[in-house]
Design an enzyme around this catalytic site. Sequence first.
Site, mmCIF file in Angstrom:
data_model
loop_
_atom_site.group_PDB
_atom_site.id
_atom_site.type_symbol
_atom_site.label_atom_id
_atom_site.label_comp_id
_atom_site.label_asym_id
_atom_site.label_seq_id
_atom_site.Cartn_x
_atom_site.Cartn_y
_atom_site.Cartn_z
ATOM 1 N N CYS A 77 -16.305 1.661 1.100
ATOM 2 C CA CYS A 77 -15.119 0.826 1.342
ATOM 3 C C CYS A 77 -14.633 0.936 2.780
ATOM 4 O O CYS A 77 -13.897 0.071 3.243
ATOM 5 C CB CYS A 77 -14.018 1.208 0.369
ATOM 6 S SG CYS A 77 -13.529 2.938 0.508
ATOM 7 N N HIS A 122 -7.451 0.864 -6.229
ATOM 8 C CA HIS A 122 -7.648 0.009 -5.051
ATOM 9 C C HIS A 122 -8.293 -1.292 -5.548
ATOM 10 O O HIS A 122 -9.456 -1.570 -5.285
ATOM 11 C CB HIS A 122 -8.543 0.728 -4.028
ATOM 12 C CG HIS A 122 -8.452 0.179 -2.639
ATOM 13 N ND1 HIS A 122 -7.698 -0.934 -2.317
ATOM 14 C CD2 HIS A 122 -9.049 0.575 -1.468
ATOM 15 C CE1 HIS A 122 -7.821 -1.167 -1.007
ATOM 16 N NE2 HIS A 122 -8.630 -0.276 -0.475
ATOM 17 N N GLN A 140 -10.017 -3.913 -3.244
ATOM 18 C CA GLN A 140 -11.322 -3.393 -2.822
ATOM 19 C C GLN A 140 -12.353 -3.641 -3.932
ATOM 20 O O GLN A 140 -13.463 -4.109 -3.670
ATOM 21 C CB GLN A 140 -11.189 -1.890 -2.538
ATOM 22 C CG GLN A 140 -12.469 -1.254 -2.045
ATOM 23 C CD GLN A 140 -12.818 -1.703 -0.632
ATOM 24 O OE1 GLN A 140 -12.026 -1.567 0.276
ATOM 25 N NE2 GLN A 140 -14.007 -2.237 -0.449
ATOM 26 N N ARG A 169 -13.381 -8.515 1.799
ATOM 27 C CA ARG A 169 -11.961 -8.238 1.514
ATOM 28 C C ARG A 169 -11.135 -9.491 1.789
ATOM 29 O O ARG A 169 -10.237 -9.847 1.031
ATOM 30 C CB ARG A 169 -11.448 -7.086 2.402
ATOM 31 C CG ARG A 169 -12.063 -5.724 2.128
ATOM 32 C CD ARG A 169 -11.640 -5.161 0.794
ATOM 33 N NE ARG A 169 -10.189 -5.066 0.675
ATOM 34 C CZ ARG A 169 -9.443 -4.083 1.190
ATOM 35 N NH1 ARG A 169 -10.009 -3.078 1.823
ATOM 36 N NH2 ARG A 169 -8.133 -4.077 1.046
ATOM 37 N N ARG A 177 0.873 -1.180 0.000
ATOM 38 C CA ARG A 177 0.000 0.000 0.000
ATOM 39 C C ARG A 177 0.903 1.220 0.000
ATOM 40 O O ARG A 177 1.722 1.397 0.910
ATOM 41 C CB ARG A 177 -0.906 0.012 1.244
ATOM 42 C CG ARG A 177 -1.520 1.369 1.503
ATOM 43 C CD ARG A 177 -2.625 1.362 2.537
ATOM 44 N NE ARG A 177 -3.796 0.694 2.024
ATOM 45 C CZ ARG A 177 -5.006 0.782 2.577
ATOM 46 N NH1 ARG A 177 -5.181 1.513 3.657
ATOM 47 N NH2 ARG A 177 -6.025 0.145 2.057
ATOM 48 N N ASP A 188 -17.236 6.967 -0.927
ATOM 49 C CA ASP A 188 -15.953 6.854 -0.228
ATOM 50 C C ASP A 188 -15.634 8.243 0.320
ATOM 51 O O ASP A 188 -16.283 9.237 -0.052
ATOM 52 C CB ASP A 188 -14.874 6.361 -1.211
ATOM 53 C CG ASP A 188 -13.494 6.225 -0.566
ATOM 54 O OD1 ASP A 188 -13.414 6.096 0.678
ATOM 55 O OD2 ASP A 188 -12.486 6.248 -1.306
HETATM 56 N N1 NVA Z 1 -9.921 6.727 -1.100
HETATM 57 C C1 NVA Z 1 -9.459 6.315 0.203
HETATM 58 C C2 NVA Z 1 -9.677 4.851 0.389
HETATM 59 C C3 NVA Z 1 -9.327 4.317 1.744
HETATM 60 C C4 NVA Z 1 -9.526 2.847 1.857
HETATM 61 C C5 NVA Z 1 -7.993 6.686 0.370
HETATM 62 O O1 NVA Z 1 -7.228 6.513 -0.581
HETATM 63 O O2 NVA Z 1 -7.627 7.161 1.436
HETATM 64 N N1 CP Z 2 -11.098 -0.122 2.699
HETATM 65 C C1 CP Z 2 -9.817 -0.144 3.123
HETATM 66 O O1 CP Z 2 -8.887 -0.357 2.351
HETATM 67 O O2 CP Z 2 -9.673 0.046 4.451
HETATM 68 P P1 CP Z 2 -8.286 0.296 5.210
HETATM 69 O O3 CP Z 2 -7.760 1.616 4.749
HETATM 70 O O4 CP Z 2 -8.650 0.285 6.665
HETATM 71 O O5 CP Z 2 -7.351 -0.811 4.847
#
Ligand code: NVA
Ligand code: CP
Length: 319
Positions: free
Chosen positions: A278, A144, A147, A306, A117, A238
Amino acid sequence: MPDKARRHLSELDLTGRSFLTIHDFQPAEIVSLLDLADALKDVQKRRVEHRFLEGRAVAMIFMKTSTRTRMSFEVGIVQLGAQPLFLNANDIQLRVGETIKDTANVMSRYVDCIMIRTFAQQDVEDLAEHGQIPVINGLTDAHHPCQGMADAMTIREHVGKLQGTKLVYIGDGNNVAHSLAEVGAKTGMQVVICTPDDYKPDAEIIARAREDAKETGASIELTSDVAAVEGADVIYTDTFTSMGQEAEHDVRLAAMRDYQVNMALVERAGPQVKVMHCLPAHWGEEITEEVLYSPHSVVFDQAENRLHAQKAIMAAVIA
Ligand code: NVA
Ligand code: CP
């Protein structure tokens, strides 16, 4: 024995492939991964062992925070019989200047797969290019995909099908919106992305998804009009402020105020509508607590999925 899961796995030919975007996979591969995820969910529910990755190890690099991704990968890796290694940004040399190329080469000597990530999609692509093991994208600024797979699995469970399902994503045209457009394109969904003009999804990613959509009868539409929710099977939202955009929080909140998923918007969609997010959610910003805990909401099934969707991806690319 978990025969059905094993059969689905043996039918997939994805060993050694990296999972960087959903676009990289054929429609049939996406559907097969979803079938495997369903079978893995079933064996896990029945507590039938399915240690398809016995003796393997998977590294998890987190350059951003996480609750669901970290937990679902770590638990899933153990359920598959492999060893997880949680590598937090603050603890590894990558953060303080070791190159992606060296990191990829070294990690390939210890583990069988890397989940990462991070911020730039290019970093994930570079890790996959320079390493000798599959890389799984656990979120970048642009995508993502894990997801998106869990979301498609959840829609199949709750709507009953993907082909022709009307999914309206509302809010910020971000990484999650991109992966939804891609999975929708691969599975024949009618995807509508509803955002203010200044927060549209990336034009290149949408163009690519529209090309993919031709193969499946899917459609990808962009609009700024929230009336798009009428008749939706699924409303999805989101956060308005993704990780890395914290300084823009107030500006974004003001720009997207009219795109909040509240009870009035849900009622406008109709009684059939399912609500997805999400997570993490920001009550009172992109969604209300009332909607999140209403009978329309499937967000906690979505969060659970997930685990199953990622186990399918890991089993397929490592086994
Ligand atoms: N769009 C959000 C998703 C978190 C799971 C981010 O990138 O922070
Ligand atoms: N939806 C998701 O990826 O959650 P986290 O940021 O908690 O991993």
